[in-house]
Design a protein around this motif. Structure first.
Motif, PDB file in Angstrom:
ATOM      1  N   SER A   1       0.996  -1.312   0.053  1.00 52.13           N
ATOM      2  CA  SER A   1      -0.018   0.075   0.066  1.00 52.13           C
ATOM      3  C   SER A   1       0.862   1.309   0.023  1.00 52.13           C
ATOM      4  CB  SER A   1      -0.955   0.028   1.036  1.00 52.13           C
ATOM      5  OG  SER A   1      -1.729  -1.166   1.151  1.00 52.13           O
ATOM      6  N   LEU A   2       1.904   1.207   0.812  1.00 50.06           N
ATOM      7  CA  LEU A   2       2.832   2.342   0.962  1.00 50.06           C
ATOM      8  C   LEU A   2       3.362   2.602  -0.582  1.00 50.06           C
ATOM      9  CD1 LEU A   2       4.036   4.551   2.570  1.00 50.06           C
ATOM     10  CD2 LEU A   2       5.970   2.864   3.243  1.00 50.06           C
ATOM     11  N   MET A   3       3.907   1.424  -1.045  1.00 48.52           N
ATOM     12  CA  MET A   3       4.542   1.561  -2.545  1.00 48.52           C
ATOM     13  C   MET A   3       3.385   2.098  -3.438  1.00 48.52           C
ATOM     14  SD  MET A   3       6.393  -2.133  -2.411  1.00 48.52           S
ATOM     15  CE  MET A   3       6.739  -2.264  -4.210  1.00 48.52           C
ATOM     16  N   ALA A   4       2.159   1.583  -3.504  1.00 48.32           N
ATOM     17  CA  ALA A   4       1.089   2.211  -4.400  1.00 48.32           C
ATOM     18  C   ALA A   4       1.124   3.638  -4.049  1.00 48.32           C
ATOM     19  CB  ALA A   4      -0.213   1.492  -4.065  1.00 48.32           C
ATOM     20  N   LEU A   5       1.054   4.152  -3.051  1.00 53.69           N
ATOM     21  CA  LEU A   5       0.935   5.579  -2.418  1.00 53.69           C
ATOM     22  C   LEU A   5       1.774   6.328  -3.309  1.00 53.69           C
ATOM     23  CD1 LEU A   5      -0.908   7.566  -1.123  1.00 53.69           C
ATOM     24  CD2 LEU A   5       0.650   7.256   0.731  1.00 53.69           C
ATOM     25  N   LYS A   6       3.150   5.996  -2.966  1.00 50.85           N
ATOM     26  CA  LYS A   6       4.399   6.549  -3.664  1.00 50.85           C
ATOM     27  C   LYS A   6       4.364   6.545  -4.975  1.00 50.85           C
ATOM     28  CE  LYS A   6       5.850   7.889   0.367  1.00 50.85           C
ATOM     29  NZ  LYS A   6       5.744   9.431   0.958  1.00 50.85           N
ATOM     30  N   LEU A   7       4.102   5.257  -5.721  1.00 53.78           N
ATOM     31  CA  LEU A   7       4.078   5.033  -6.987  1.00 53.78           C
ATOM     32  C   LEU A   7       3.038   5.875  -7.969  1.00 53.78           C
ATOM     33  CD1 LEU A   7       5.714   3.515  -9.284  1.00 53.78           C
ATOM     34  CD2 LEU A   7       4.056   1.564  -8.849  1.00 53.78           C
ATOM     35  N   LEU A   8       1.723   6.006  -7.261  1.00 55.38           N
ATOM     36  CA  LEU A   8       0.597   6.353  -7.997  1.00 55.38           C
ATOM     37  C   LEU A   8       0.021   7.376  -7.320  1.00 55.38           C
ATOM     38  CD1 LEU A   8      -0.896   2.713  -8.949  1.00 55.38           C
ATOM     39  CD2 LEU A   8       0.540   4.144 -10.307  1.00 55.38           C
ATOM     40  N   GLY A   9       0.067   7.864  -6.501  1.00 49.06           N
ATOM     41  CA  GLY A   9      -0.803   8.787  -5.676  1.00 49.06           C
ATOM     42  C   GLY A   9      -0.505  10.204  -6.115  1.00 49.06           C
ATOM     43  N   LYS A  10       0.412  10.638  -6.669  1.00 48.91           N
ATOM     44  CA  LYS A  10       0.784  11.790  -7.098  1.00 48.91           C
ATOM     45  C   LYS A  10       0.929  12.089  -8.859  1.00 48.91           C
ATOM     46  CE  LYS A  10       3.394  13.278  -3.013  1.00 48.91           C
ATOM     47  NZ  LYS A  10       4.820  13.498  -2.504  1.00 48.91           N
ATOM     48  N   ARG A  11       0.092  11.231  -9.350  1.00 56.86           N
ATOM     49  CA  ARG A  11       0.057  11.124 -10.742  1.00 56.86           C
ATOM     50  C   ARG A  11      -1.312  11.864 -11.264  1.00 56.86           C
ATOM     51  NH1 ARG A  11       4.402   8.641 -13.238  1.00 56.86           N
ATOM     52  NH2 ARG A  11       5.579   7.522 -11.752  1.00 56.86           N
ATOM     53  N   GLY A  12      -2.135  12.169 -10.512  1.00 55.98           N
ATOM     54  CA  GLY A  12      -3.391  12.781 -10.943  1.00 55.98           C
ATOM     55  C   GLY A  12      -4.485  11.685 -11.449  1.00 55.98           C
TER      56      GLY A  12
ATOM     57  N   ASN B   1     -15.544   6.874 -11.805  1.00 53.59           N
ATOM     58  CA  ASN B   1     -16.377   7.704 -11.575  1.00 53.59           C
ATOM     59  C   ASN B   1     -15.714   9.166 -11.103  1.00 53.59           C
ATOM     60  OD1 ASN B   1     -14.913   7.356  -8.971  1.00 53.59           O
ATOM     61  ND2 ASN B   1     -16.635   6.439  -7.977  1.00 53.59           N
ATOM     62  N   GLY B   2     -14.650   9.359 -11.346  1.00 57.79           N
ATOM     63  CA  GLY B   2     -13.964  10.660 -11.273  1.00 57.79           C
ATOM     64  C   GLY B   2     -13.410  11.032 -10.035  1.00 57.79           C
ATOM     65  N   THR B   3     -13.361  10.157  -9.169  1.00 55.80           N
ATOM     66  CA  THR B   3     -12.816  10.246  -7.681  1.00 55.80           C
ATOM     67  C   THR B   3     -11.018   9.962  -7.870  1.00 55.80           C
ATOM     68  OG1 THR B   3     -13.100   8.040  -7.168  1.00 55.80           O
ATOM     69  CG2 THR B   3     -15.039   9.629  -6.412  1.00 55.80           C
ATOM     70  N   PRO B   4     -10.369  10.730  -6.974  1.00 56.27           N
ATOM     71  CA  PRO B   4      -8.950  10.608  -7.012  1.00 56.27           C
ATOM     72  C   PRO B   4      -8.652   8.838  -6.865  1.00 56.27           C
ATOM     73  CG  PRO B   4      -9.626  12.525  -5.495  1.00 56.27           C
ATOM     74  CD  PRO B   4     -10.879  11.738  -5.887  1.00 56.27           C
ATOM     75  N   TYR B   5      -7.672   8.552  -7.548  1.00 55.09           N
ATOM     76  CA  TYR B   5      -7.160   7.215  -7.613  1.00 55.09           C
ATOM     77  C   TYR B   5      -5.660   6.995  -6.751  1.00 55.09           C
ATOM     78  CZ  TYR B   5      -5.382   2.864  -9.554  1.00 55.09           C
ATOM     79  OH  TYR B   5      -4.925   1.606  -9.548  1.00 55.09           O
ATOM     80  N   PHE B   6      -5.949   6.164  -5.680  1.00 55.71           N
ATOM     81  CA  PHE B   6      -4.807   5.915  -4.829  1.00 55.71           C
ATOM     82  C   PHE B   6      -4.156   7.168  -4.119  1.00 55.71           C
ATOM     83  CE2 PHE B   6      -3.303   1.468  -5.850  1.00 55.71           C
ATOM     84  CZ  PHE B   6      -4.587   1.064  -5.652  1.00 55.71           C
ATOM     85  N   THR B   7      -5.006   8.096  -3.623  1.00 57.25           N
ATOM     86  CA  THR B   7      -4.502   9.153  -2.853  1.00 57.25           C
ATOM     87  C   THR B   7      -4.431   9.091  -1.502  1.00 57.25           C
ATOM     88  OG1 THR B   7      -6.503  10.372  -3.287  1.00 57.25           O
ATOM     89  CG2 THR B   7      -4.734  10.692  -4.873  1.00 57.25           C
TER      90      THR B   7
END
Length: 640
Positions: free
Chosen positions: A208-219, A224-230
């Motif tokens: 989960s931490l890896m996913a947050l760092k990898l994908l959380g800041k890519r917009g 449904n339009g909600t933020p993904y993995f933030t």
């Protein structure tokens, strides 16, 4: 839950009545009743500390009467069914009506408990945790009823918190020993399960931490339009759901659409957590469960053996000075009539000829007590020759399914108990939060299940409105859907939306307890049953019985029914058709060995672990009840 029943000590009355009667050849009716109770306890795996005084024995025989057991389970079912008529109800009834019925149920349970207290020794009664549990449950239920009734009378809101305790009565009654054993084994296995689960959760936290760092800041955004993995908590929940494959590939698609290489992250995660970790989890769960289950079965066999020792001690006679104590044929016949009254004379004579293998007119104590018990019940009257049994491949499958039948019922009861507890908690937490509208309804609230917070959610779009905790029936159906796992994240998210994000804990706990622990154990148990069916040969007892039947020329076409273990005793006319004219000298009554199909899960468990049980565990000096008593030697488990 009660602790595993320990080997009971022979009470003083039993020593007076059962062991010290060497040389007394005149056996009273009380002697035979006591011996029959011991054999019956061994047959049905009861290990009750009952008093052996004549009045207590008669009360114990009444306590075990089938009618009283049926009555107990009837009121147990009525007590559990009250949830259908209580708020939130499927069919509402006045509070006074449901409480009156519940008081009647509590009265029946109390009378049953008092009856049990009259049967066993007083100190044993108060040391038995299951009795204490029943007393506590009955007391708390009565207190809750008083408080709830007072609050309702004063028009205040009340919670029936004691309803979660109702299924625990089913666990702690004397007849619930198989269910107790399942709970005890799971409880004992929890430490090993906990360590693996913590490692599994650590893996999810890292990914989960890896996913947050990898994908959380890519917009990236969800469909449904909600933020993904933030959000870290949302990522943890989504990845936990991914382990169950319920949200695959939906959870991966935004990242996969953004870059092909992001799919590698999810593939590695699935390989490690879904395929490797879950497989290891299954192995550890069952290995730990089986370890403690084997110990439970060992104690079961010990208790069975000690009951037969006591039965032998009650009926034993010394035919000559300094001779070996024995049970005579007359005593044996009378005991069999008490224990198995429907057994035919010819059937009983055959069993005696096998028991008295030396034709000495008596059974000595060196004969295996387990064999004595099994011999009495191993043959069954032939009702119908099953055609499918003649096909070996079909027979293995059918025999296995029949074998695991009692186990399925036990695990079914276990799941129902867990379902009921979660249903009661779920109704208190989520009742009225989701509303179902009929198809013909024109109410605008139908689009969002009667709760504006669900407007636009997947829960409402998929029309999951009927999946709610508004009554016990809907709750059970919803719990079944959660057990199947598919879309369980949508269901849990819906209830988290209308309450609080922490509501997901309820659904995660249900998944861990039912899907990961209980169902994994059940799957492994089925596998074990198949292994036994394929690998276990005939027992020594079956071999000795077959040999005796052959010696008496009472076999039924053994050569034409190889490995066909069906219930066996019928006339030649029905069994061999027209062969009677070809073999006129054969007796008309014929036998063959009964099926190895087990009517109780105890018998199946004993068979599964039979090869692992060390005979040294049942050495003569392991029974504190008989130490210092040199009147007779304990029967041993002999494989010779």
């Amino acid at each position: 839950m009660s602790e595993p029943e320990k080997n009971e000590n022979i009470p003083e009355a039993s020593a007076r009545k059962g062991i010290s009667n060497i040389g007394n050849t005149a056996k009273s009716k009380e002697d035979f009743n006591l011996a029959a109770i011991y054999v019956s306890d061994a047959q049905y795996n009861r290990n009750v500390y009952f008093d052996t005084l004549p009045q207590a024995v008669r009360l114990y025989m009444l306590y075990n009467h089938w009618a009283l057991k049926v009555l107990l389970y009837f009121f147990m079912l009525v007590n559990l069914s009250l949830a259908i008529f209580e708020d939130p109800a499927v069919y509402p009834l006045p509070i006074w009506a449901t409480m009156l019925v519940e008081i009647l149920c509590l009265l029946i349970f109390t009378i049953r408990l008092i009856h049990y207290a009259k049967v066993i020794l007083r100190d044993k009664f108060w040391k038995d945790p299951k009795n204490i549990c029943i007393i506590v449950i009955l007391t708390l239920t009565l207190v809750d009823m008083i408080i709830y009734g007072a609050l309702k009378a004063a028009n205040y809101y009340g919670v029936r918190w004691s309803r979660v305790l109702r299924p625990l009565l089913l666990v702690n009654v004397t007849e619930g020993r198989q269910l107790r054993r399942a709970f005890r084994s799971i409880r004992n296995a929890l430490p090993q399960i906990f360590y693996v689960f913590m490692l599994f959760m650590f893996s999810i936290l890292i990914f989960s931490l890896m996913a947050l760092k990898l994908l959380g800041k890519r917009g990236l955004t969800n469909i449904n339009g909600t933020p993904y993995f933030t959000s870290y908590l949302e990522i943890m929940f989504d990845l936990y759901v991914l382990v169950t494959t319920a949200n695959s590939p939906d959870v991966m698609m935004p990242a996969y659409n953004a870059n092909f290489f992001f799919a590698v992250f999810f593939i590695v995660y699935i390989l490690i957590n879904t395929y490797i970790f879950m497989s290891v989890f299954l192995a550890v769960v069952y290995n730990s469960y089986k370890k403690y289950l084997k110990e439970e079965v060992r104690q079961l066999v010990r208790a069975k053996r000690h009951k037969m020792v006591r039965a032998f001690g009650v009926l034993q006679e010394q035919r000559e000075e300094g001779g070996e104590p024995v049970v005579t044929q007359a005593s044996w016949n009378q005991l069999v009539r008490l224990v198995q009254p429907n057994l035919s004379n010819a059937h009983r004579e055959l069993l005696w000829s096998v028991s008295d293998d030396k034709n000495q007119g008596a059974i000595a104590s060196h004969f295996s007590s387990r064999q004595i018990l099994d011999i009495v019940f191993i043959l069954r009257v032939l009702r119908l020759i099953r055609v499918v049994d003649s096909i070996k491949r079909f027979r293995i499958i059918i025999n296995t399914l029949i074998r695991i039948g009692p186990a399925i019922l036990t695990f079914g009861q276990l799941i129902i108990v867990v379902y009921y507890i979660f249903a009661m908690v779920g109704m208190e937490l989520f009742k009225g939060k989701v509303t179902f509208y009929e198809q013909s309804s024109t109410n605008l609230a139908k689009a969002y299940c009667g709760n504006p917070l669900l407007n636009g959610t997947d829960f409402a779009k998929l029309n999951y409105c009927k999946n709610n905790f508004n009554n016990v029936v809907s709750s059970f159906i919803l719990l079944v859907e959660l057990t199947v796992v598919n879309q369980w994240h949508v269901l849990s998210s819906g209830f988290a939306t209308v309450t609080h994000i922490s509501a997901r804990i309820f659904f995660v706990l249900f998944h861990i307890i039912v899907v990961i622990v209980i169902l994994n154990i059940f799957v492994a148990f089925v596998l074990e049953a198949f292994f036994v069916e394929y690998s276990v040969d005939k027992s020594d007892l079956q071999t000795s019985l077959e040999r005796k039947i052959e010696e008496l020329e009472l076999a039924v076409a053994q050569e034409t029914m190889e490995d066909n273990l069906v219930n066996a005793m019928e006339t030649i006319d029905n069994d061999l058709g027209g062969s009677q004219s070809a073999k006129p000298n054969l007796p008309s009554l014929m036998f063959k060995i009964a099926s190895k199909r087990y009517r109780t899960v105890d018998a199946l468990l004993q068979r599964i672990f039979e090869a692992d049980l060390d005979p040294e565990d049942f050495a003569e000096n392991d029974d504190p009840e008989t130490q210092g008593n040199e009147n007779f030697a304990n029967p041993l488990f002999s494989h010779a």
